[in-house]
Write a protein that holds these residues in place. Structure first.
Motif, PDB file in Angstrom:
ATOM      1  N   ASP A   1     -40.314  67.196  55.596  1.00  0.00           N
ATOM      2  CA  ASP A   1     -39.438  66.689  54.543  1.00  0.00           C
ATOM      3  C   ASP A   1     -39.629  65.199  54.293  1.00  0.00           C
ATOM      4  N   GLY A   2     -40.669  64.619  54.840  1.00  0.00           N
ATOM      5  CA  GLY A   2     -40.930  63.200  54.642  1.00  0.00           C
ATOM      6  C   GLY A   2     -41.248  62.873  53.191  1.00  0.00           C
ATOM      7  N   ASP A   3     -41.074  61.611  52.832  1.00  0.00           N
ATOM      8  CA  ASP A   3     -41.341  61.146  51.468  1.00  0.00           C
ATOM      9  C   ASP A   3     -42.270  59.928  51.511  1.00  0.00           C
ATOM     10  N   PRO A   4     -43.507  60.128  51.963  1.00  0.00           N
ATOM     11  CA  PRO A   4     -44.408  58.980  52.097  1.00  0.00           C
ATOM     12  C   PRO A   4     -44.817  58.353  50.778  1.00  0.00           C
ATOM     13  N   LEU A   5     -44.780  59.125  49.678  1.00  0.00           N
ATOM     14  CA  LEU A   5     -45.190  58.523  48.406  1.00  0.00           C
ATOM     15  C   LEU A   5     -44.186  57.472  47.941  1.00  0.00           C
ATOM     16  N   THR A   6     -42.891  57.730  48.128  1.00  0.00           N
ATOM     17  CA  THR A   6     -41.910  56.696  47.811  1.00  0.00           C
ATOM     18  C   THR A   6     -42.131  55.466  48.678  1.00  0.00           C
ATOM     19  N   GLU A   7     -42.414  55.678  49.966  1.00  0.00           N
ATOM     20  CA  GLU A   7     -42.712  54.544  50.859  1.00  0.00           C
ATOM     21  C   GLU A   7     -43.941  53.786  50.371  1.00  0.00           C
TER      22      GLU A   7
ATOM     23  N   ARG B   1     -48.210  58.421  36.720  1.00  0.00           N
ATOM     24  CA  ARG B   1     -48.761  59.350  35.734  1.00  0.00           C
ATOM     25  C   ARG B   1     -48.959  60.732  36.342  1.00  0.00           C
ATOM     26  N   GLY B   2     -49.397  60.766  37.601  1.00  0.00           N
ATOM     27  CA  GLY B   2     -49.533  62.045  38.281  1.00  0.00           C
ATOM     28  C   GLY B   2     -48.195  62.751  38.442  1.00  0.00           C
ATOM     29  N   LEU B   3     -47.162  61.993  38.764  1.00  0.00           N
ATOM     30  CA  LEU B   3     -45.822  62.580  38.892  1.00  0.00           C
ATOM     31  C   LEU B   3     -45.336  63.132  37.554  1.00  0.00           C
ATOM     32  N   ALA B   4     -45.635  62.433  36.469  1.00  0.00           N
ATOM     33  CA  ALA B   4     -45.226  62.910  35.146  1.00  0.00           C
ATOM     34  C   ALA B   4     -45.923  64.224  34.797  1.00  0.00           C
TER      35      ALA B   4
ATOM     36  N   GLY C   1     -56.730  70.377  53.383  1.00  0.00           N
ATOM     37  CA  GLY C   1     -55.605  69.780  54.112  1.00  0.00           C
ATOM     38  C   GLY C   1     -55.115  68.504  53.453  1.00  0.00           C
ATOM     39  N   MET C   2     -56.048  67.622  53.066  1.00  0.00           N
ATOM     40  CA  MET C   2     -55.657  66.380  52.410  1.00  0.00           C
ATOM     41  C   MET C   2     -55.021  66.644  51.052  1.00  0.00           C
ATOM     42  N   ALA C   3     -55.605  67.579  50.296  1.00  0.00           N
ATOM     43  CA  ALA C   3     -55.059  67.874  48.977  1.00  0.00           C
ATOM     44  C   ALA C   3     -53.662  68.469  49.088  1.00  0.00           C
ATOM     45  N   THR C   4     -53.460  69.355  50.054  1.00  0.00           N
ATOM     46  CA  THR C   4     -52.142  69.953  50.248  1.00  0.00           C
ATOM     47  C   THR C   4     -51.134  68.886  50.653  1.00  0.00           C
ATOM     48  N   GLY C   5     -51.518  68.023  51.598  1.00  0.00           N
ATOM     49  CA  GLY C   5     -50.609  66.969  52.046  1.00  0.00           C
ATOM     50  C   GLY C   5     -50.227  66.024  50.934  1.00  0.00           C
ATOM     51  N   GLU C   6     -51.208  65.654  50.089  1.00  0.00           N
ATOM     52  CA  GLU C   6     -50.901  64.720  49.003  1.00  0.00           C
ATOM     53  C   GLU C   6     -50.083  65.401  47.901  1.00  0.00           C
ATOM     54  N   SER C   7     -50.357  66.684  47.639  1.00  0.00           N
ATOM     55  CA  SER C   7     -49.545  67.415  46.669  1.00  0.00           C
ATOM     56  C   SER C   7     -48.103  67.498  47.131  1.00  0.00           C
ATOM     57  N   LEU C   8     -47.893  67.779  48.401  1.00  0.00           N
ATOM     58  CA  LEU C   8     -46.536  67.833  48.934  1.00  0.00           C
ATOM     59  C   LEU C   8     -45.874  66.461  48.896  1.00  0.00           C
ATOM     60  N   ALA C   9     -46.646  65.390  49.064  1.00  0.00           N
ATOM     61  CA  ALA C   9     -46.075  64.043  48.957  1.00  0.00           C
ATOM     62  C   ALA C   9     -45.532  63.814  47.549  1.00  0.00           C
ATOM     63  N   HIS C  10     -46.265  64.258  46.528  1.00  0.00           N
ATOM     64  CA  HIS C  10     -45.777  64.112  45.152  1.00  0.00           C
ATOM     65  C   HIS C  10     -44.570  65.011  44.902  1.00  0.00           C
TER      66      HIS C  10
ATOM     67  N   LEU D   1     -38.489  65.630  44.572  1.00  0.00           N
ATOM     68  CA  LEU D   1     -37.249  66.105  45.181  1.00  0.00           C
ATOM     69  C   LEU D   1     -36.312  64.933  45.463  1.00  0.00           C
ATOM     70  N   THR D   2     -36.845  63.851  46.018  1.00  0.00           N
ATOM     71  CA  THR D   2     -36.033  62.670  46.320  1.00  0.00           C
ATOM     72  C   THR D   2     -35.406  62.097  45.052  1.00  0.00           C
ATOM     73  N   ARG D   3     -36.162  62.105  43.971  1.00  0.00           N
ATOM     74  CA  ARG D   3     -35.674  61.555  42.706  1.00  0.00           C
ATOM     75  C   ARG D   3     -34.721  62.509  41.981  1.00  0.00           C
ATOM     76  N   GLY D   4     -34.526  63.696  42.535  1.00  0.00           N
ATOM     77  CA  GLY D   4     -33.663  64.669  41.882  1.00  0.00           C
ATOM     78  C   GLY D   4     -34.301  65.317  40.675  1.00  0.00           C
ATOM     79  N   GLU D   5     -35.642  65.270  40.590  1.00  0.00           N
ATOM     80  CA  GLU D   5     -36.347  65.791  39.424  1.00  0.00           C
ATOM     81  C   GLU D   5     -36.993  67.140  39.696  1.00  0.00           C
ATOM     82  N   ALA D   6     -36.804  67.693  40.890  1.00  0.00           N
ATOM     83  CA  ALA D   6     -37.351  69.002  41.228  1.00  0.00           C
ATOM     84  C   ALA D   6     -36.432  69.657  42.246  1.00  0.00           C
ATOM     85  N   VAL D   7     -36.529  70.969  42.316  1.00  0.00           N
ATOM     86  CA  VAL D   7     -35.843  71.749  43.344  1.00  0.00           C
ATOM     87  C   VAL D   7     -36.861  72.702  43.952  1.00  0.00           C
ATOM     88  N   ARG D   8     -36.536  73.262  45.105  1.00  0.00           N
ATOM     89  CA  ARG D   8     -37.458  74.189  45.761  1.00  0.00           C
ATOM     90  C   ARG D   8     -36.671  75.336  46.376  1.00  0.00           C
ATOM     91  N   GLU D   9     -37.347  76.455  46.523  1.00  0.00           N
ATOM     92  CA  GLU D   9     -36.753  77.577  47.227  1.00  0.00           C
ATOM     93  C   GLU D   9     -37.876  78.426  47.812  1.00  0.00           C
TER      94      GLU D   9
END
Length: 354
Positions: A239-245, A287-290, A320-329, A334-342
């Motif tokens: 559940d880390g948010d390294p991209l915001t960091e 731009r990637g987030l958009a 592995g790197m692509a999955t990790g970076e996709s999850l970071a985005h 999720l942190t910004r309240g712009e997505a949900v997950r289930e």
């Protein structure tokens, strides 16, 4: 984890960056980048080819910043450097920007050979020790569950099982102690004060070094001129948010470090244009987030979002790197309240725009 996984929007604004050196150092040689500061290269192989390391002259020898990947190839390169550009003078201290093997891999060899101290931030040292301790272990069930949730098929999971625990194999045995570096420390190296500038996102407590009089900024992987450092979520902190960091760190560095510095990066060439490069890195991720927000108007798994974040085809070498970076985005949204997950009944996680 290797550095420099290039994203889909990371085409550096070449016209706004200036590269003052016509060519880099050859084997065993060095390029003088400032009085008493030398640029050397250690071989890596692969697409990055080499890592830049820096030697700062001080009483009694050289303070070294970053060390190269552990192994006999790098050891021979260091021996050639001591016989050549470094003039057989000893190493007085070893500074490491962060814990990835291409940066810390030979720290144990250098510190033992010259009976000197490793200087590094606390989190980087402890994280490196933690990952090295996984060497030889079986892949934990938590990690397999993490990648199943991201959408990996069984073949990819089997490959992960086979490769797990390889981090420590790229390291010479770590030193058993270290000298701590903390943000805003002033450390005298070569008779001049160097300010510690800490960032995060690519690694937990990444150290950069800023010398104001010489107008030098040793950036490690925090700011690279031609590639974007990998920013990933890992199974140990799902559940880390390294991209915001990462984005916060870059903005703080721009506000703090003057734009007139010569940036000494770990990969590619020294350059001028720190603030322009930071703006481009931040803008690229935004731009990637958009694009990602648009894509998840319909639910998607982490493995489904690669096309909007990466230019290259994602094969098993970089999955592995692509999955990790996709999850970071995705976690950033999720942190910004712009997505949900289930999660579905199989444990696979689906993301959609909020």
């Amino acid at each position: 984890m290797r550095d420099g996984f290039q994203d889909a929007q990371d085409e550096a604004p070449r016209a706004r960056l200036h590269y003052p050196f016509a060519e880099g150092p050859q084997d065993g040689q060095a390029v003088d980048v400032a009085p008493g500061v030398k640029w050397l290269r250690m071989p890596l192989g692969g697409s990055l080819a080499f890592i830049n390391v820096w030697a700062i002259e001080e009483d009694g020898g050289w303070a070294i910043v970053d060390t190269g990947m552990g192994g006999s190839t790098t050891r021979q390169a260091w021996r050639a450097a001591f016989a050549g550009a470094l003039g057989e003078k000893p190493v007085t201290r070893v500074f490491v920007t962060h814990m990835h093997p291409d940066h810390i891999g030979m720290a144990g060899w250098l510190t033992r050979k010259f009976q000197c101290r490793l200087w590094i931030s606390r989190l980087e040292f402890l994280m490196c020790r933690s990952l090295a301790a996984d060497t030889g272990r079986e892949a934990p069930e938590d990690a397999l569950k993490f990648y199943r949730a991201a959408g990996w098929e069984e073949e990819a999971l089997e490959d992960y099982r086979a490769r797990f625990g390889g981090f420590g194999k790229a390291l010479h045995a770590l030193p058993d102690s270290f000298r701590r570096l903390s943000d805003r420390d002033l450390v005298e190296i070569g008779g001049r004060p160097w300010e510690v500038v800490v960032g995060s996102g690519h690694s937990p407590e990444h150290v950069c070094l800023w010398q104001k009089d010489l107008k030098l900024f040793i950036s490690g992987d925090q700011v690279l001129p031609k590639i974007s450092s990998n920013v990933s979520v890992f199974p140990t902190e799902p559940d880390g948010d390294p991209l915001t960091e990462w984005l916060t760190s870059l903005a703080a560095i721009k506000a703090r470090v003057s734009d007139d510095v010569l940036v000494l990066p770990a990969h590619n060439e020294p350059f001028n244009g720190l603030h322009a490069r930071i703006d481009h890195l931040i803008g690229g991720h935004e731009r990637g987030l958009a694009r990602l927000r648009e894509l998840i108007a319909e639910p998607k798994r982490a493995v489904d979002v690669f096309p909007v974040l990466f230019r290259r085809k994602i094969d098993h070498h970089v999955l592995g790197m692509a999955t990790g970076e996709s999850l970071a985005h995705l976690n950033c949204l999720l942190t910004r309240g712009e997505a949900v997950r289930e999660a579905d009944e199989a444990g696979v996680v689906w993301y959609r725009a909020a």
